[in-house]
Enzyme design. Structure first.
Site, PDB file in Angstrom:
ATOM      1  CG  HIS A  30      21.034 -18.863  15.166  1.00  0.00           C
ATOM      2  ND1 HIS A  30      20.333 -18.091  15.189  1.00  0.00           N
ATOM      3  CD2 HIS A  30      21.948 -18.792  16.301  1.00  0.00           C
ATOM      4  CE1 HIS A  30      20.261 -17.072  15.765  1.00  0.00           C
ATOM      5  NE2 HIS A  30      21.482 -17.117  16.337  1.00  0.00           N
ATOM      6  CG  HIS A 261      25.596 -19.577  18.282  1.00  0.00           C
ATOM      7  ND1 HIS A 261      25.416 -20.465  17.968  1.00  0.00           N
ATOM      8  CD2 HIS A 261      25.506 -18.599  17.181  1.00  0.00           C
ATOM      9  CE1 HIS A 261      24.576 -19.688  18.985  1.00  0.00           C
ATOM     10  NE2 HIS A 261      24.118 -18.557  18.247  1.00  0.00           N
ATOM     11  CD  GLU A 406      11.360 -18.482  43.633  1.00  0.00           C
ATOM     12  OE1 GLU A 406      12.471 -19.079  43.381  1.00  0.00           O
ATOM     13  OE2 GLU A 406      11.192 -18.898  45.022  1.00  0.00           O
ATOM     14  CG  HIS A 468      10.636 -10.835  52.391  1.00  0.00           C
ATOM     15  ND1 HIS A 468      12.340 -10.707  52.441  1.00  0.00           N
ATOM     16  CD2 HIS A 468      10.347 -11.704  52.459  1.00  0.00           C
ATOM     17  CE1 HIS A 468      12.302 -11.479  52.537  1.00  0.00           C
ATOM     18  NE2 HIS A 468      11.446 -12.464  51.903  1.00  0.00           N
TER      19      HIS A 468
HETATM   20  C1  LIG Z   1      18.436 -17.220  28.163  1.00  0.00           C
HETATM   21  C2  LIG Z   1      19.433 -16.402  26.772  1.00  0.00           C
HETATM   22  N1  LIG Z   1      20.193 -15.319  27.156  1.00  0.00           N
HETATM   23  C3  LIG Z   1      21.176 -15.744  26.226  1.00  0.00           C
HETATM   24  C4  LIG Z   1      20.784 -15.523  24.934  1.00  0.00           C
HETATM   25  C5  LIG Z   1      21.919 -15.807  23.602  1.00  0.00           C
HETATM   26  N2  LIG Z   1      22.372 -16.723  23.127  1.00  0.00           N
HETATM   27  C6  LIG Z   1      21.259 -17.256  21.769  1.00  0.00           C
HETATM   28  S1  LIG Z   1      22.603 -18.865  21.511  1.00  0.00           S
HETATM   29  C7  LIG Z   1      23.309 -18.783  23.093  1.00  0.00           C
HETATM   30  C8  LIG Z   1      24.441 -19.599  22.690  1.00  0.00           C
HETATM   31  C9  LIG Z   1      24.341 -20.804  22.902  1.00  0.00           C
HETATM   32  O1  LIG Z   1      25.311 -22.053  23.155  1.00  0.00           O
HETATM   33  P1  LIG Z   1      24.992 -23.695  22.407  1.00  0.00           P
HETATM   34  O2  LIG Z   1      23.383 -23.493  23.818  1.00  0.00           O
HETATM   35  O3  LIG Z   1      25.959 -23.996  22.843  1.00  0.00           O
HETATM   36  O4  LIG Z   1      24.165 -22.789  21.404  1.00  0.00           O
HETATM   37  P2  LIG Z   1      25.455 -23.493  19.943  1.00  0.00           P
HETATM   38  O5  LIG Z   1      26.425 -22.123  20.038  1.00  0.00           O
HETATM   39  O6  LIG Z   1      25.924 -24.761  20.253  1.00  0.00           O
HETATM   40  O7  LIG Z   1      24.436 -23.800  18.896  1.00  0.00           O
HETATM   41  C10 LIG Z   1      23.184 -17.738  23.250  1.00  0.00           C
HETATM   42  C11 LIG Z   1      24.104 -16.481  24.535  1.00  0.00           C
HETATM   43  C12 LIG Z   1      19.202 -16.888  24.520  1.00  0.00           C
HETATM   44  N3  LIG Z   1      19.143 -16.446  23.984  1.00  0.00           N
HETATM   45  N4  LIG Z   1      18.801 -17.037  25.584  1.00  0.00           N
END
Ligand SMILES: Cc1ncc(C[n+]2csc(CCOP(=O)(O)OP(=O)(O)O)c2C)c(N)n1
Ligand SMILES: [Mg+2]
Length: 656
Positions: A30, A261, A406, A468
């Site tokens: 990334h 990204h 939680e 529960h």
């Molecule tokens: C809980 C979770 N859900 C989905 C992902 C997959 N994922 C990685 S980065 C991302 C997008 C994140 O967007 P942002 O935080 O704005 O990052 P940017 O594109 O700006 O670097 C997703 C959906 C993840 N790593 N963790």
């Protein structure tokens, strides 16, 4: 003080170059986030963050959490450039390869300068809340001279969008954790495209309403960034700094779009970026003058570290040795349940294991343990009588009212454990372990000693009904590698489990405890048998034909069944298996002695049977493979066939 801007620009570009070249070499990763946040990170790491690359474990260092863990190249670049021993430039060149510590997402156990493993969005920030809690707790004990550091977080849109963010910032705002500063990479882009595709909330308003200080800056203007970070550091509330950035900044044709990204830029765009940034060094080569600037930035912490060491050396001997003991975990290692168990043996009691857990805590809890519950204190029995609340303005307390959070609680406990110095434990109903589950998994992955107190462990909770009543939970938690799941059968096993959990440096434990009273099975003093994971509770008197395996509330049931079989001349052992993880680690002769090949093996547990086959082979698995029901507990045990009268005939039939 902010460094000369003419040196900051190339320093930030060094991050950009490493990020784009490492992702290109791996053809995976990334580049967008590290390139976009390079300027903010450079200001933070050259003018605000307190750290000493020579000693990543310096207790009073600021904690840096890259919550947006997909931008892992940002932290790898920062650690290398500022002078940490790990990662090396070779590690970075092998980003995402099997023999490199530069894993796809940062992992704390691979690199000393990585405080926690991030990647599951939102959890880094929630762990940072725990780190900030730990800092205030230890500050209250040892004072500003010895403990006075900040927790800095870089978080993305995703970290703020996740549900756990609501829990984490609510808790941090309520507790007034002013040393927590979150730098939000406000680039308005996520994977699918513009943030506006899915979100239109007013994030600053949300943080303000949670009791945070909020400010903003142009994330590519060094002066403005420094102004905002200084404001964040000065404000007594936790701070959110909205850093307006351009994702992939420096890649002239791709910056600002979602395609930057999470994919390599490609040779043409990398060439264009080198041109645009004026960066002509080869991949993984940092021009000497720029590296020297970075190393001098990293070396700024040497003086602060030395000053801290001086204060430590000059501190009162009692305070100094208390801090040393806190940090080296000696109180945990000295915990022994032996005397307490002696008293239990002397006076057997039929009590719920959740109550037995409270009693064990009364006997074993030490000064550096910090408890809590997600609003079920009176049910989880996590609060000992002498406990005091950890609250805004009274950070010397040892009990956290986590509220109904939680997941936030579990992630905060990971942060507390990873901060060092404290042993966190916290409770909820076992059925809600699912809400916390990814953080429980992350405890194990990060080697964090967190103790989960999960009560109301089966249909035995009775009238609250199937919503529960855990059915699949115990088994599914056993599937998490490295998590010690204890389901103790009685008050003695509960105390043994607590002793093991407190001592288990680097290993999380989860205690599965009953709501209903359970008879005491252990009547003789001796070694901690729970440490072996499983042991014989009762040995066959007649020729052994059956071995009954059970956990928790079903151990007493198994004992009744064994007695009924013996009455018919059929020898039966009963084996209690409070912790599979520990049992599986015993040598094969020990395991074979308990589970001989030539007898009928029968498992009994008030939960799903899937999994028990590994011990009973083609024997009998007695359990509950459906959801529960609402009724008094004894009615339910009968309804689901978990009684001596209903199980013994099945065993006789198999033996016939
Ligand atoms: C809980 C979770 N859900 C989905 C992902 C997959 N994922 C990685 S980065 C991302 C997008 C994140 O967007 P942002 O935080 O704005 O990052 P940017 O594109 O700006 O670097 C997703 C959906 C993840 N790593 N963790
Ligand atoms: Mg984004």
């Amino acid at each position: 003080m902010l460094r000369d801007q003419s040196s900051l620009r190339p320093m930030a570009n060094a991050i950009r170059a490493l990020a784009m070249d490492a992702v290109e070499a791996a053809n995976s990763g990334h580049p967008g986030m590290p390139m976009g946040m390079a300027d903010v990170a450079t200001v933070l790491w050259s003018s605000f963050l307190k750290y000493d690359p020579a000693d990543p474990a310096w207790p009073d260092r600021d904690r840096f959490v890259l919550s947006a863990g997909h931008g892992s190249m940002l932290i790898y670049a920062l650690l290398y450039l500022s002078g940490y021993a790990s990662p090396t430039i070779t590690d970075i060149a092998k980003f995402r390869q099997i023999d490199s510590v530069c894993a796809g997402h940062p992992e704390n156990h691979l690199i000393a300068g990585v405080e926690c493993a991030t990647g599951p969005l939102g959890q880094g920030l929630a762990m940072a809340v725990g780190m900030a809690i730990a800092e205030r707790r230890l500050n209250a004990a040892f004072g500003d001279e010895l403990v006075d550091h900040r927790t800095w977080v870089i978080a993305g849109d995703g970290c703020l969008m996740e549900g756990i963010n609501h829990e984490a910032i609510g808790l941090a705002g309520h507790l007034g954790l002013g040393h927590l500063n979150v730098l939000w990479d406000d680039n308005r882009i996520t994977i699918d495209g513009d943030v506006s595709l899915s979100s239109s909330e007013d994030i600053p308003a949300r943080y303000l309403s949670a009791g945070w200080h909020v400010t903003a800056c142009d994330g590519h203007d060094f002066g403005d960034i420094a102004r905002a970070l200084a404001e964040a550091a000065a404000d007594p509330r936790p701070s959110l700094v909205a850093c307006r950035t351009i994702i992939g900044k420096g890649a002239p044709n791709k910056q600002g779009g979602h395609n930057v990204h999470g994919a390599a830029l490609g040779a043409a765009e990398i060439a264009a970026a080198r041109e645009y940034l004026g960066w002509d060094a080869a991949p993984f080569e940092i021009p000497e003058a720029i590296l020297a600037d970075w190393r001098s930035a990293g070396a700024q912490g040497t003086a602060a570290h030395a000053a801290w060491q001086h204060r430590y050396a000059a501190a009162e001997p009692a305070l100094r040795s208390a801090l040393a003991g806190c940090l080296d975990d000696s109180l945990s290692q000295q915990v022994s349940a032996e005397a307490y168990i002696g008293a239990l043996i002397a006076k057997p009691a039929k009590i719920a294991t959740r109550k037995a857990s409270e009693n064990a805590l009364e006997a074993l809890q030490h000064a550096w343990m910090i408890g809590g519950s997600a609003d079920l204190t009176g049910s989880n029995n996590t609060r000992i009588k002498s406990a005091t609340a950890f609250a805004k303005g009274s950070y010397d307390g040892n009990y956290i009212n986590y509220g109904i959070r939680e997941f936030g609680m579990a992630a905060a406990m990971n942060g507390i454990a990873l901060h060092g110095g404290l042993v966190p434990f916290g409770g909820t109903f076992l059925v809600f372990s699912d809400y916390a589950r990814n953080a429980i998994r992350m405890s194990a992955l990060q080697h964090a000693r967190v103790i989960y107190v999960m009560t109301h462990d089966s249909i035995g909770l009775g009238e609250d009904g199937p919503t529960h009543q855990p059915v699949e939970h115990v088994m599914s938690l056993r599937m998490i590698p490295g998590l010690q799941v204890f389901r103790p059968a009685d008050t003695v096993e509960t105390a043994e489990a607590w002793e093991l959990a407190i001592k288990a440096q680097g290993t999380p434990s989860l205690l599965v405890l009953s709501r209903q009273n359970l008879p005491q099975m252990r009547t003789e003093a001796g070694d901690n048998l729970t440490a072996r994971g499983g042991y014989r509770v009762r040995a066959a008197k007649a020729a052994r034909k059956v071995v009954l395996l059970a956990t928790g509330s079903e151990v007493a049931l198994a004992d009744d069944i064994a007695a009924a079989l013996e009455a018919q001349g059929i020898g039966a052992d009963v084996v209690s298996l409070p912790c599979w993880e520990l049992f599986d680690a015993q040598d094969s002769s020990y395991r074979a002695d308990l589970l001989p090949a030539d007898v009928l093996k029968v498992s009994i547990e008030a939960g799903v049977t899937l999994g028990w086959q590994k011990y009973v082979g083609d024997g009998l698995t007695i359990g509950i493979d459906s959801f529960g029901a609402s009724a008094p507990a004894d009615v339910l045990f009968d309804h689901f066939g978990l009684t001596e009268a209903k199980i013994t005939p099945q065993i006789l039939e198999r033996l016939a």
